[in-house]
Design an enzyme around this catalytic site. Structure first.
Site, short mmCIF file in Angstrom:
data_model
loop_
_atom_site.label_atom_id
_atom_site.label_comp_id
_atom_site.label_asym_id
_atom_site.label_seq_id
_atom_site.Cartn_x
_atom_site.Cartn_y
_atom_site.Cartn_z
N ARG A 67 0.85 -1.18 0.00
CA ARG A 67 0.00 0.00 0.00
C ARG A 67 0.88 1.24 0.00
O ARG A 67 1.92 1.25 0.66
CB ARG A 67 -0.86 0.04 1.27
CG ARG A 67 -2.05 -0.86 1.27
CD ARG A 67 -2.94 -0.58 2.46
NE ARG A 67 -2.31 -0.91 3.72
CZ ARG A 67 -1.78 -0.03 4.54
NH1 ARG A 67 -1.82 1.25 4.27
NH2 ARG A 67 -1.23 -0.41 5.67
N TYR A 208 -1.33 -3.81 -6.76
CA TYR A 208 -1.04 -4.58 -5.54
C TYR A 208 -2.04 -4.34 -4.41
O TYR A 208 -2.35 -3.19 -4.08
CB TYR A 208 0.37 -4.24 -5.02
CG TYR A 208 0.95 -5.33 -4.15
CD1 TYR A 208 1.72 -6.34 -4.72
CD2 TYR A 208 0.72 -5.37 -2.79
CE1 TYR A 208 2.24 -7.37 -3.95
CE2 TYR A 208 1.24 -6.39 -2.00
CZ TYR A 208 2.00 -7.38 -2.60
OH TYR A 208 2.52 -8.40 -1.82
N LYS A 217 -9.46 -1.98 1.83
CA LYS A 217 -9.14 -0.77 2.58
C LYS A 217 -9.91 0.44 2.03
O LYS A 217 -10.37 1.29 2.80
CB LYS A 217 -7.63 -0.49 2.52
CG LYS A 217 -6.77 -1.64 3.01
CD LYS A 217 -7.04 -1.95 4.45
CE LYS A 217 -6.04 -2.99 4.97
NZ LYS A 217 -6.30 -3.31 6.38
N HIS A 237 -10.87 -1.14 11.70
CA HIS A 237 -9.75 -1.99 11.30
C HIS A 237 -9.51 -3.00 12.43
O HIS A 237 -8.57 -2.86 13.20
CB HIS A 237 -8.53 -1.09 11.08
CG HIS A 237 -7.36 -1.78 10.47
ND1 HIS A 237 -6.06 -1.30 10.59
CD2 HIS A 237 -7.26 -2.89 9.72
CE1 HIS A 237 -5.24 -2.09 9.94
NE2 HIS A 237 -5.94 -3.06 9.41
N SER A 259 -0.13 -2.48 11.91
CA SER A 259 0.55 -3.56 11.17
C SER A 259 1.65 -4.17 12.03
O SER A 259 2.25 -3.50 12.86
CB SER A 259 1.23 -3.00 9.92
OG SER A 259 0.34 -2.24 9.20
N CYS A 261 1.66 -6.40 14.40
CA CYS A 261 1.46 -6.64 15.83
C CYS A 261 0.71 -7.95 16.08
O CYS A 261 0.17 -8.16 17.16
CB CYS A 261 0.71 -5.47 16.47
SG CYS A 261 1.67 -3.97 16.55
N ASP A 284 -9.39 -8.70 9.81
CA ASP A 284 -8.92 -7.37 9.41
C ASP A 284 -9.94 -6.25 9.58
O ASP A 284 -9.58 -5.15 9.97
CB ASP A 284 -8.46 -7.41 7.94
CG ASP A 284 -7.58 -6.23 7.57
OD1 ASP A 284 -6.76 -5.81 8.40
OD2 ASP A 284 -7.72 -5.70 6.44
N ARG A 376 2.27 -11.88 0.28
CA ARG A 376 0.92 -12.12 0.78
C ARG A 376 0.35 -13.44 0.31
O ARG A 376 0.73 -13.96 -0.73
CB ARG A 376 -0.01 -11.00 0.26
CG ARG A 376 0.34 -9.61 0.76
CD ARG A 376 -0.17 -9.38 2.14
NE ARG A 376 0.18 -8.07 2.65
CZ ARG A 376 -0.55 -7.41 3.56
NH1 ARG A 376 -1.65 -7.94 4.03
NH2 ARG A 376 -0.15 -6.24 4.01
C1 OXD Z 1 -2.87 -3.72 6.41
C2 OXD Z 1 -3.42 -4.91 5.74
O1 OXD Z 1 -1.90 -3.15 5.91
O2 OXD Z 1 -4.36 -5.51 6.29
O3 OXD Z 1 -3.42 -3.34 7.43
O4 OXD Z 1 -2.96 -5.27 4.66
MN MN Z 2 -5.22 -4.43 7.87
#
Ligand code: OXD
Ligand code: MN
Length: 592
Positions: A67, A208, A217, A237, A259, A261, A284, A376
């Site tokens: 991202r 991507y 997102k 989130h 992210s 964690c 997510d 991923r």
């Molecule tokens: C993020 C994802 O970056 O879920 O939070 O990909």
């Molecule tokens: Mn996420």
């Protein structure tokens, strides 16, 4: 072509703009998926994996691997409404720039129209989107991540509203020009744009993840958070998890972490505490609405996991590993000699030879990661062995507990509870984490990531805090209890103080006992902490001094942190709710 006037008008207009060679309306069937995959294999973009049925490996362009927050825009008419944490360009200006880019951008390609729903179609919380894209890779990912198909089209024909999501990789082909394996536009031409007042998404130049799979997102967080504020619900989130006690009581937990964690690990936790079980409902995103009984109900709007592969292993997350047996799209993982994928820390020892994510020969002495750190997997949620039988329940599940947290080597205790809703919102608003190698920036530097929504809030973050406060007012005594956790404390020698993973169930069980009023807590300046004897640590071999340290409140260190919290909150100016300012004063007063 369906008989929804607004939809057909929009598609025709976008087709005139982008000038594709062909238009394909997606039906979401397996045949469609198989045909597109076969085509991408034939073109050399996808590698079928010998070791996993119906699974494929893709390699992205090295400039298109994650991202891009600095190319992501919240385009509200007034800059003030986007707030200090979002990039902003005025809608007219941004549209003029992007219209020039979109003009003819799909020449030589197929324009795919993907009708999709976020949430099960039967749910009153579900919303529909239609994504236009010129990437067959995106179509196949959307098949997994969202619910695609004719059922959605029928709902649109019956008059359902939808969010238009326009996407192009931004690489038109001249007649006879050969395509590249991963088409994308140069960085300065990449735009991931949101127009929240129109519920509109325009993405250009990247193929991507969150830049291109627009249901995730862009729609389910940025656009949905703005809708949720207007309509009185929440788009967060957060993972969703059901914990079941030995007595069979169910507790539903929604947790927000930045992210890196361990969000996916917690979503699929295998409790080590005897008699406790857990079921995953989502990893997510949570959409939550107040139900007829006044409680807050959550659904997971997605139908797939788009998980970070490196670090995932049978030790850290066996349920995720078992989810990946087949029907998976892997992106930027390494390829083994026997036709499987591999990523760093998947196994204790790496294989002696691999093809890395850039297609190069790799041996352990290379010293480079074999898979990209943001490699991923895209896998169907239904394949998760610990998925809850209720994960698609139209009304969702009632949330009992919210958890915020981050990665802090020092100071922040293992767990504490907020004194009340406002204090809990303050904990979310000041949530912090140390940067790891997986996120951009200097390792170890503190980043405040309110509610883990910093890159995902589609409007002014100060107004978002106010929305949380308002939801609490409406929920009253039915509001979930709010906790803060830190699984990542280290001793001065850099050793972990807490084992984490399945052992985190011991902390979750304390939260459940708090909800039931079965266990006390100690009042401290930062919140309510368990006494050492309140945590069930049976069978856990941990030195008592570790526990003392994990539950210690270092008042001096907290006092020293106040200026950073003040600076962070000050950026929201007069949109920072007074009630959060009061929380800061109360914290200062308690710290003395
Ligand atoms: C993020 C994802 O970056 O879920 O939070 O990909
Ligand atoms: Mn996420």
């Amino acid at each position: 072509m369906p008989s929804n006037y607004r939809l057909t008008q929009w598609v025709q207009e976008m087709a005139r703009l982008c000038q594709p060679d062909r238009i394909h309306w997606c039906d979401g069937t397996k045949e469609e998926y198989d045909r597109l995959m076969a085509q991408m294999v034939a073109e050399g973009r996808a590698i079928p994996l010998q070791k996993r049925p119906n699974s494929f490996l893709f390699r992205s362009h090295p400039s298109d691997v994650a991202r891009m927050e600095d190319r992501t825009f919240i385009s509200t008419p007034s800059k003030d409404d986007a707030g200090p944490t979002n990039n902003w360009v005025a809608p007219d200006e941004l549209k003029a720039i992007m219209l020039r880019l979109y003009e003819g951008c799909m020449r030589g390609r197929t324009m795919y129209i993907i009708p999709f729903s976020m949430g099960p179609l039967e749910s009153p919380m579900t919303k529909i989107g239609v994504q236009i894209t010129d990437s067959p890779y995106v179509v196949c990912n959307m098949h997994i991540m969202t619910r695609v198909g004719t059922k959605v089209l029928r709902a649109l024909e019956a008059g359902a509203d939808f969010v238009p999501c326009l996407h192009s990789v931004g690489t038109p082909l001249a007649p006879g020009q050969e395509d590249v394996p991963w088409p994308c536009a140069p960085m300065e031409q990449k735009y991931i744009s949101h127009f929240p007042e129109e519920n509109l998404i325009w993405s250009y130049g990247s193929g991507y993840g969150g830049n291109a799979l627009l249901g995730k997102k862009c729609f389910a967080l940025r656009i949905a958070s703005a809708m949720a504020r207007r309509e009185g619900w929440m788009a967060e989130h957060m993972l969703i998890l059901r914990l079941i006690s030995p007595e069979g009581h169910q507790y539903h937990i929604a947790a927000a972490f930045p992210s890196a964690c361990g969000k996916t690990n917690l979503a699929m936790i295998r409790p080590t505490l005897p008699g406790w079980r857990a079921e995953c409902l989502g990893d997510d995103i949570a959409w939550m609405k107040i139900g007829p009984d006044g409680r807050l109900y959550a659904i997971n709007p997605e139908s797939g996991f788009f998980g970070v592969a490196p670090g995932t292993s049978y030790r850290t997350n066996p349920a995720a590993m078992d989810t990946l047996w087949g029907n998976v799209i892997f992106t930027n993982c390494a390829l083994t000699d026997d036709g499987d994928v591999w990523w760093d820390r998947m196994t204790p020892e790496p294989p002696p030879h691999l093809i890395d994510w850039e297609g190069q020969d790799w041996t352990p002495d290379r010293g480079t990661p074999a898979a990209h750190p943001n490699a991923r997997f895209t896998a169907p949620t239904a394949q998760c062995p610990v998925i809850s039988p209720d994960w698609e329940k139209p009304e969702g599940v009632p949330i009992d507990i919210f958890i915020f947290g981050g990665r802090r080597a020092t100071m922040v205790p293992l767990v504490y509870e907020a004194y009340n809703w406002d204090h809990g919102v303050f904990l979310g608003a000041t949530q912090s984490s140390e940067k790891t190698a997986a996120t951009f920036g200097t390792v170890g530097v503190l980043r405040r990531d309110p509610f883990a929504m910093l890159p995902f809030c589609g409007y002014h973050m100060g107004d978002y805090f106010a929305h949380w406060l308002q939801m609490g007012d409406r929920l009253g005594d039915k509001a979930p209890r709010i906790f803060y956790v830190n699984w990542f404390r280290k001793d001065p020698e850099g050793r972990w103080l807490w084992p984490g993973y399945g052992e985190n169930s011991r902390v979750l069980a304390w939260m459940c006992a708090r909800v039931d009023g079965k266990v006390g807590a100690v009042e401290t300046p930062i919140g309510l902490l368990p006494r050492p004897e309140d945590l069930d640590l049976r069978g856990l071999d941990m030195p008592p001094e570790n526990l003392r340290e994990l539950l210690r409140v270092d008042v001096d260190a907290w006092r020293a942190e106040i200026p950073d919290i003040e600076r962070h909150l000050a950026q929201f100016g007069d949109r920072l709710p007074q009630r959060l300012r009061e929380q800061l004063w109360q914290l200062q007063a308690r710290l003395g």
